[in-house]
Design an enzyme around this catalytic site. Structure first.
Site, PDB file in Angstrom:
ATOM      1  N   GLY A  38     -29.846   0.971  89.576  1.00 31.90           N
ATOM      2  CA  GLY A  38     -30.949   1.560  90.352  1.00 31.90           C
ATOM      3  C   GLY A  38     -31.626   2.801  89.727  1.00 31.90           C
ATOM      4  O   GLY A  38     -32.379   3.456  90.378  1.00 31.90           O
ATOM      5  N   LYS A  39     -31.512   2.818  88.312  1.00 30.29           N
ATOM      6  CA  LYS A  39     -32.202   3.914  87.745  1.00 30.29           C
ATOM      7  C   LYS A  39     -33.703   3.942  87.812  1.00 30.29           C
ATOM      8  O   LYS A  39     -34.203   4.943  88.149  1.00 30.29           O
ATOM      9  CB  LYS A  39     -31.886   3.739  86.172  1.00 30.29           C
ATOM     10  CG  LYS A  39     -30.495   3.715  85.730  1.00 30.29           C
ATOM     11  CD  LYS A  39     -30.242   3.545  84.116  1.00 30.29           C
ATOM     12  CE  LYS A  39     -30.604   2.234  83.724  1.00 30.29           C
ATOM     13  NZ  LYS A  39     -29.310   1.371  84.361  1.00 30.29           N
ATOM     14  N   THR A  56     -32.052 -11.656  83.070  1.00 37.23           N
ATOM     15  CA  THR A  56     -31.628 -12.861  82.624  1.00 37.23           C
ATOM     16  C   THR A  56     -31.353 -13.660  83.989  1.00 37.23           C
ATOM     17  O   THR A  56     -31.241 -14.753  83.969  1.00 37.23           O
ATOM     18  CB  THR A  56     -30.253 -12.837  81.995  1.00 37.23           C
ATOM     19  OG1 THR A  56     -29.404 -12.042  82.843  1.00 37.23           O
ATOM     20  CG2 THR A  56     -30.484 -12.136  80.491  1.00 37.23           C
ATOM     21  N   GLY A  79     -32.234   2.263 100.093  1.00 44.69           N
ATOM     22  CA  GLY A  79     -33.148   0.823 100.237  1.00 44.69           C
ATOM     23  C   GLY A  79     -33.921   1.179  98.997  1.00 44.69           C
ATOM     24  O   GLY A  79     -34.071   2.245  98.287  1.00 44.69           O
ATOM     25  N   ALA A 123     -31.833  -8.732  86.824  1.00 43.76           N
ATOM     26  CA  ALA A 123     -33.368  -8.531  86.610  1.00 43.76           C
ATOM     27  C   ALA A 123     -33.833  -8.919  85.363  1.00 43.76           C
ATOM     28  O   ALA A 123     -35.126  -9.530  85.418  1.00 43.76           O
ATOM     29  CB  ALA A 123     -33.721  -7.128  87.129  1.00 43.76           C
ATOM     30  N   ASP A 157     -27.667  -1.425  85.810  1.00 40.78           N
ATOM     31  CA  ASP A 157     -28.285  -2.111  86.929  1.00 40.78           C
ATOM     32  C   ASP A 157     -27.775  -1.082  88.100  1.00 40.78           C
ATOM     33  O   ASP A 157     -27.448  -1.557  88.963  1.00 40.78           O
ATOM     34  CB  ASP A 157     -27.592  -3.400  87.100  1.00 40.78           C
ATOM     35  CG  ASP A 157     -28.172  -4.411  86.048  1.00 40.78           C
ATOM     36  OD1 ASP A 157     -29.020  -4.325  85.481  1.00 40.78           O
ATOM     37  OD2 ASP A 157     -27.233  -5.205  85.601  1.00 40.78           O
ATOM     38  N   LEU A 202     -26.242   2.673  98.994  1.00 39.57           N
ATOM     39  CA  LEU A 202     -25.314   2.865  99.881  1.00 39.57           C
ATOM     40  C   LEU A 202     -25.353   1.891 101.138  1.00 39.57           C
ATOM     41  O   LEU A 202     -24.460   1.293 101.959  1.00 39.57           O
ATOM     42  CB  LEU A 202     -25.470   4.371 100.401  1.00 39.57           C
ATOM     43  CG  LEU A 202     -24.420   4.979 101.493  1.00 39.57           C
ATOM     44  CD1 LEU A 202     -23.106   5.026 100.800  1.00 39.57           C
ATOM     45  CD2 LEU A 202     -24.668   6.029 101.935  1.00 39.57           C
TER      46      LEU A 202
END
Ligand code: IMO
Ligand code: MG
Length: 426
Positions: free
Chosen positions: A15-16, A302, A416, A300, A13, A333
């Site tokens: 942000g890959k 479960t 973002g 995202a 989790d 960030l």
């Protein structure tokens, strides 16, 4: 041209998908190489948000080739639903999505057995995503009952295999777990149907990827989960069942290590974890809840609330070492924009010892207290910033300190979810 890897440097989790989506502009092919529908990769473009579990997130870029490699365990129903949803939203996958013929398939009994195991008093409860991942990999490694994508394309072979495997699984379900047996007929029919629908996409994906590399194309390998969920190097047994680290990209895509140029470790500017297992810098109580609310930290896949805590540089040093990270992509960030003070975990105190490295022994880890360095927050919005020099000085200092402690340079900062909310540094 080379292959590059983007993988998770923490517990998943990170942000890959956002980073993969951003870097896909410069790639020709995107390949997923391990894990399965336990992944939840969220991409936001304009008003469209898409959560990928099965298909590489690069598919949202028109004309890019997307591949699911041999190392993935494939849930055909999830994959077909995702294809249908993509097509409905106007993203065509025809002639640009390919599925490895030798990837293993997740069966309904994998999910049933996983649930029974998680609920059993005699097993360790891992807090899995319930997607059948562990039992599917167990069958692959155990070899007697593994079902591969190529089997789906041959109804007679599939029928024989499934009759044998379902009767073996029913023994376990009824005798060990005292549950009802599964009926073979409907499962066999459903999977023959999936095979027919997936057939147009099935290919020798290792050959396809190597051919693309030979032709000078750039291949982006999209990791799932994160380094500390790696079956060998993670916080065992609270890990997933695949190699989430850089080596997994070679075995799971069928490309040689000499093809790999860059390995980008994606890390949040803080730390999260879903499921059970140690987490030294975890914030319990109000502070943790505040971070969870700021970051909307809910799974995202479960929907479970994620455990939240401060950045832990010892984790990043493991990641840099095991993956040979060439750089770090620092995400979220902006989530720290409102924090007046920040803490960075720089190592651990264990009894009277100071540890710089993340300990492999869970019993040692349990006794570890993080050693923190405090930094001033910036208390200003950063989502609109596009150049490093335009970040508040405290944010610049925070990023620089993370790179220093992690022993890898930062090549990209995400401020973002949108593709353009990105600050490239390299
Ligand atoms: P992405 O790709 C975060 C965690 C589960 C559990 C452990 C084992 O979105 O970063 P599994 O179902 O894999 O057997 O569960 O691993 N886990 C993840 N945590 N992100 C993920 O994927 C995860 N995939 C599995 O919560 O602790
Ligand atoms: Mg996820």
């Amino acid at each position: 041209m080379p292959a590059n890897i983007v993988l998770g440097a923490q517990w998943g989790d990170e942000g890959k998908a956002k980073v993969v989506d951003y870097l896909t502009s410069a790639a020709d092919v995107v390949v997923r190489y391990q894990g399965g529908a336990n992944a939840g990769h969220t991409v936001v473009t304009g008003d469209t948000e898409f959560i990928f579990h099965a298909i590489p997130s690069g598919i949202m870029h028109e004309g890019k080739i997307c591949v699911v490699g041999n190392g993935v365990v494939v849930d055909p129903a999830v994959m077909l639903d995702e294809i249908a949803e993509l097509e409905a939203k106007g993203f065509s996958v025809a002639n640009r999505f390919f599925l490895s013929q030798v990837a293993h398939v997740v069966m309904p009994y994998h999910k049933v057995l996983e649930k029974a195991g998680e609920e059993s008093e005699t097993s360790v409860a891992i807090g899995t995503t319930g997607r059948g991942i562990g039992p599917a990999y167990r069958d692959k490694v155990e070899r007697s009952h593994g079902v591969r994508v190529m089997d789906l394309l041959d109804p007679a072979r599939l029928r024989d295999k499934l009759r044998a495997s379902i009767s073996a699984k029913n023994e376990i379900l009824t005798k060990v777990f005292g549950q009802e047996p599964l009926e073979a007929g409907p499962i066999i029919d459903a999977y023959i149907g999936y095979g027919q629908r997936l057939a147009p996409y099935v290919a020798d994906t290792s050959a396809l990827l190597n051919q693309a590399l030979d032709q000078g194309k750039t291949v982006l390998c999209e990791g799932a989960q994160g380094t500390l969920l790696d079956i060998d190097h993670g916080t065992y047994p609270y890990v997933t069942s695949s190699n989430t680290t850089a080596g997994g990209a070679c075995t799971g895509a069928g490309i040689g290590p000499t093809r790999i140029a860059e390995v980008v470790g994606v890390t949040k500017a803080y730390t999260t974890r879903v499921g059970n297992g140690p987490f030294p810098t975890e914030l319990l109580g109000e502070e943790g809840e505040r971070l969870r609310a700021l970051g909307r930290e809910f799974g995202a896949t479960t929907g479970r609330p994620r455990r939240c805590g401060w950045f832990d540089a010892a984790i990043l040093r493991v990641s840099t070492r095991i993956n040979g990270l060439t750089s770090i992509a620092l995400t979220r960030l902006d989530i720290l924009d409102q924090c007046e003070h920040l803490k960075l975990g720089i190592g651990y105190r264990c009894g009277d010892q100071v540890l710089e490295e993340f300990p492999a022994d869970p019993q040692v880890l349990e006794q570890c207290e993080p050693i923190y360095e405090e930094m001033a927050g910036w208390c200003a919005p950063t989502t609109h910033v596009r150049r490093f020099d335009d970040l508040p000085p405290q944010a610049q200092a925070y990023v620089k300190r993370i790179a220093e402690l992690s022993r890898a340079p930062v090549s990209l900062i995400s401020v973002g979810p949108e593709r353009d909310a990105t600050i490239p540094l390299a």
